[in-house]
Design a protein around this motif. Structure first.
Motif, PDB file in Angstrom:
ATOM      1  N   PHE A  60      18.320  -5.221  18.573  1.00 39.68           N
ATOM      2  CA  PHE A  60      18.903  -4.446  18.876  1.00 39.68           C
ATOM      3  C   PHE A  60      18.392  -2.950  19.644  1.00 39.68           C
ATOM      4  O   PHE A  60      16.796  -2.726  19.481  1.00 39.68           O
ATOM      5  CB  PHE A  60      19.627  -3.824  17.473  1.00 39.68           C
ATOM      6  N   LEU A  61      19.086  -2.221  20.630  1.00 42.15           N
ATOM      7  CA  LEU A  61      18.645  -1.488  21.323  1.00 42.15           C
ATOM      8  C   LEU A  61      17.287  -1.705  22.220  1.00 42.15           C
ATOM      9  O   LEU A  61      16.197  -0.712  21.522  1.00 42.15           O
ATOM     10  CB  LEU A  61      18.722  -0.463  20.332  1.00 42.15           C
ATOM     11  N   GLY A  62      16.939  -2.774  21.968  1.00 40.70           N
ATOM     12  CA  GLY A  62      15.820  -3.430  22.905  1.00 40.70           C
ATOM     13  C   GLY A  62      14.805  -3.554  22.079  1.00 40.70           C
ATOM     14  O   GLY A  62      13.768  -4.211  22.072  1.00 40.70           O
ATOM     15  N   ARG A  63      15.332  -3.754  20.440  1.00 42.04           N
ATOM     16  CA  ARG A  63      13.828  -4.147  19.445  1.00 42.04           C
ATOM     17  C   ARG A  63      14.615  -4.766  19.005  1.00 42.04           C
ATOM     18  O   ARG A  63      15.748  -5.125  18.593  1.00 42.04           O
ATOM     19  CB  ARG A  63      13.458  -3.068  18.931  1.00 42.04           C
ATOM     20  N   ARG A  64      13.691  -6.095  18.252  1.00 37.99           N
ATOM     21  CA  ARG A  64      13.563  -7.066  16.552  1.00 37.99           C
ATOM     22  C   ARG A  64      13.350  -6.786  16.123  1.00 37.99           C
ATOM     23  O   ARG A  64      12.609  -7.018  15.591  1.00 37.99           O
ATOM     24  CB  ARG A  64      12.989  -8.523  18.266  1.00 37.99           C
ATOM     25  N   TYR A  65      14.492  -7.309  14.643  1.00 40.88           N
ATOM     26  CA  TYR A  65      14.520  -6.723  13.192  1.00 40.88           C
ATOM     27  C   TYR A  65      15.123  -8.173  12.621  1.00 40.88           C
ATOM     28  O   TYR A  65      15.764  -8.575  13.483  1.00 40.88           O
ATOM     29  CB  TYR A  65      15.232  -5.780  12.817  1.00 40.88           C
ATOM     30  N   ASP A  73      24.684  -4.405   9.585  1.00 41.19           N
ATOM     31  CA  ASP A  73      23.704  -3.535  10.787  1.00 41.19           C
ATOM     32  C   ASP A  73      22.227  -3.299   9.814  1.00 41.19           C
ATOM     33  O   ASP A  73      21.485  -2.408  10.003  1.00 41.19           O
ATOM     34  CB  ASP A  73      23.782  -2.748  11.407  1.00 41.19           C
ATOM     35  N   VAL A  74      22.020  -3.994   8.913  1.00 41.55           N
ATOM     36  CA  VAL A  74      21.217  -4.042   7.832  1.00 41.55           C
ATOM     37  C   VAL A  74      20.440  -4.254   8.012  1.00 41.55           C
ATOM     38  O   VAL A  74      19.816  -5.658   7.816  1.00 41.55           O
ATOM     39  CB  VAL A  74      21.879  -3.952   6.264  1.00 41.55           C
ATOM     40  N   ARG A  75      19.217  -3.786   8.219  1.00 41.63           N
ATOM     41  CA  ARG A  75      17.591  -4.095   8.036  1.00 41.63           C
ATOM     42  C   ARG A  75      17.711  -4.911   7.019  1.00 41.63           C
ATOM     43  O   ARG A  75      17.869  -3.953   5.705  1.00 41.63           O
ATOM     44  CB  ARG A  75      16.921  -3.304   8.911  1.00 41.63           C
ATOM     45  N   TRP A  76      16.860  -5.778   6.631  1.00 42.65           N
ATOM     46  CA  TRP A  76      16.268  -6.487   5.771  1.00 42.65           C
ATOM     47  C   TRP A  76      15.164  -7.577   5.166  1.00 42.65           C
ATOM     48  O   TRP A  76      14.702  -8.370   6.797  1.00 42.65           O
ATOM     49  CB  TRP A  76      17.878  -7.724   5.262  1.00 42.65           C
ATOM     50  N   SER A  77      14.766  -7.528   4.203  1.00 39.19           N
ATOM     51  CA  SER A  77      13.300  -8.682   5.205  1.00 39.19           C
ATOM     52  C   SER A  77      13.561  -9.940   3.817  1.00 39.19           C
ATOM     53  O   SER A  77      14.524  -9.534   2.853  1.00 39.19           O
ATOM     54  CB  SER A  77      12.143  -8.405   4.742  1.00 39.19           C
ATOM     55  N   GLY A  78      13.328 -11.537   3.800  1.00 39.55           N
ATOM     56  CA  GLY A  78      13.089 -12.685   2.985  1.00 39.55           C
ATOM     57  C   GLY A  78      13.948 -13.595   3.405  1.00 39.55           C
ATOM     58  O   GLY A  78      14.513 -13.631   4.377  1.00 39.55           O
ATOM     59  N   PRO A  79      14.779 -13.945   2.391  1.00 39.90           N
ATOM     60  CA  PRO A  79      16.130 -15.086   2.539  1.00 39.90           C
ATOM     61  C   PRO A  79      17.157 -14.325   3.438  1.00 39.90           C
ATOM     62  O   PRO A  79      17.578 -13.655   3.176  1.00 39.90           O
ATOM     63  CB  PRO A  79      15.830 -15.433   1.431  1.00 39.90           C
ATOM     64  N   ASN A  80      18.053 -15.242   3.998  1.00 39.55           N
ATOM     65  CA  ASN A  80      19.364 -14.079   4.314  1.00 39.55           C
ATOM     66  C   ASN A  80      18.970 -14.029   4.314  1.00 39.55           C
ATOM     67  O   ASN A  80      20.045 -12.561   4.449  1.00 39.55           O
ATOM     68  CB  ASN A  80      20.195 -14.173   2.668  1.00 39.55           C
ATOM     69  N   THR A  81      18.084 -14.112   6.425  1.00 39.49           N
ATOM     70  CA  THR A  81      18.583 -12.804   6.906  1.00 39.49           C
ATOM     71  C   THR A  81      18.341 -13.743   8.225  1.00 39.49           C
ATOM     72  O   THR A  81      17.379 -15.481   8.830  1.00 39.49           O
ATOM     73  CB  THR A  81      17.024 -12.201   6.604  1.00 39.49           C
ATOM     74  N   ALA A  82      17.971 -13.186   9.428  1.00 44.26           N
ATOM     75  CA  ALA A  82      18.424 -13.670  10.274  1.00 44.26           C
ATOM     76  C   ALA A  82      17.392 -12.613  11.992  1.00 44.26           C
ATOM     77  O   ALA A  82      17.466 -11.512  11.580  1.00 44.26           O
ATOM     78  CB  ALA A  82      19.202 -13.764  11.509  1.00 44.26           C
TER      79      ALA A  82
END
Length: 308
Positions: free
Chosen positions: A217-222, A204-213
């Motif tokens: 989650f709880l009605g929001r998109r990260y 459940d780690v929010r991340w940016s850049g490559p290797n992300t999707a």
């Protein structure tokens, strides 16, 4: 201002932990929760902020929660969450064992018996460092594939000092790592899995850049890290999700879910997204049932402002 308040609270907690360890562990845990509950009761600003966040979560799940009861429970459990496993320092295994009610251990053992190691998929729900503490005390071969955790027990810290090809020290990751370093760390973790170890990594780690999707989650998109999906796909190791709930009596409900496997083609970012979303649905199910264990989830910023 909030960050300064958190730092002050951490310092105060650190100063009273030696006194709390004199108490029976369940009593000490309830005392820690009482600190947060007292803040909720006595500080209107804390109460209003907590209730507003809980109300948003309640709305997402249909609006059936008692906002004040959940808010008070969450305020207490947030303090327990930040204390992590430090109250267990110095206790014998015989004293610690009754604090955990364990479900799904047979499935975990069956997954390990396949001989490919286990990707132990953790989250920041509940007492998120307690599974590691329990596993080490139970002599499971555990490594952590995440940023080095801080403010943890001396008992667990000692496990992080191992060196060598299968050691823990070089397996910790950094948000500042280059793509080449990240790829190398996955290969290192895969090698540790092949030795028959459990490698614990958060899903459940929010991340940016490559290797992300991108996932909801709880009605929001990260955007979330897909490293755990890649690791399972590359290594062929089964995935076992784990959750640990903080109970009001000072004990813990430790839950290992059924193992599953991720196919090699999931290494592609677009193929990883459904696996990430599925893991987050497991988290949402537990937040719905036990919102007082949701920790910081309701306080995540809007996606446009989210810090990866």
């Amino acid at each position: 201002m909030r960050r300064r308040g958190l730092n002050i609270r951490k310092a105060l907690l650190g100063s009273i932990l030696p006194m709390l360890r004199v108490l029976p562990p369940k009593v000490a845990s309830r005392v820690v929760a009482g600190i947060g509950q007292a803040e909720y009761t006595l500080r209107p600003g804390v109460r209003q902020r907590m209730d507003a966040a809980v109300a948003r979560g309640s709305g997402y799940f249909g609006g059936h929660w008692d906002i004040q009861a959940v808010g008070r429970g969450l305020a207490g459990n947030q303090i327990r969450w930040r204390v992590r496993d430090r109250l267990l320092d110095g206790l014998t295994d015989a004293t610690v064992a009754p604090l955990f009610e364990v479900e799904g251990r047979a499935g975990l053992n069956d997954a390990l018996a396949r001989g490919r190691g286990v990707v132990l998929l953790c989250t920041h729900f509940g007492a998120h460092m307690m599974p590691a503490h329990w596993l080490v005390r139970e002599d499971y071969p555990l490594r952590l594939f995440m940023e080095r955790p801080r403010s943890i027990s001396r008992f667990l810290s000692r496990q992080f000092e191992t060196d060598g090809p299968l050691g823990q020290r070089k397996l910790f990751i950094s948000r500042r790592a280059s793509p080449a370093e990240s790829a190398g760390s996955i290969l290192r973790a895969a090698r540790i899995l092949r030795s028959g170890s459990l490698v614990m990594i958060a899903g459940d780690v929010r991340w940016s850049g490559p290797n992300t999707a991108l996932a909801s989650f709880l009605g929001r998109r990260y955007t979330f890290s897909t490293t755990w999906v890649t690791l399972a796909a590359v290594s062929g190791a089964p995935v076992v999700p784990v959750f640990c709930r903080m109970r009001a009596d000072g004990t813990f409900g430790l839950e290992f879910l059924e193992p599953y496997e991720i196919p090699p083609e999931a290494q592609c970012p677009e193929a990883a997204a459904p696996w990430v979303q599925g893991a987050l649905r497991d988290v949402e199910e537990r937040v719905c049932r036990h919102p007082d264990n949701s920790n910081d989830y309701f306080f995540w910023p809007e996606p446009t402002d989210a810090v990866a």
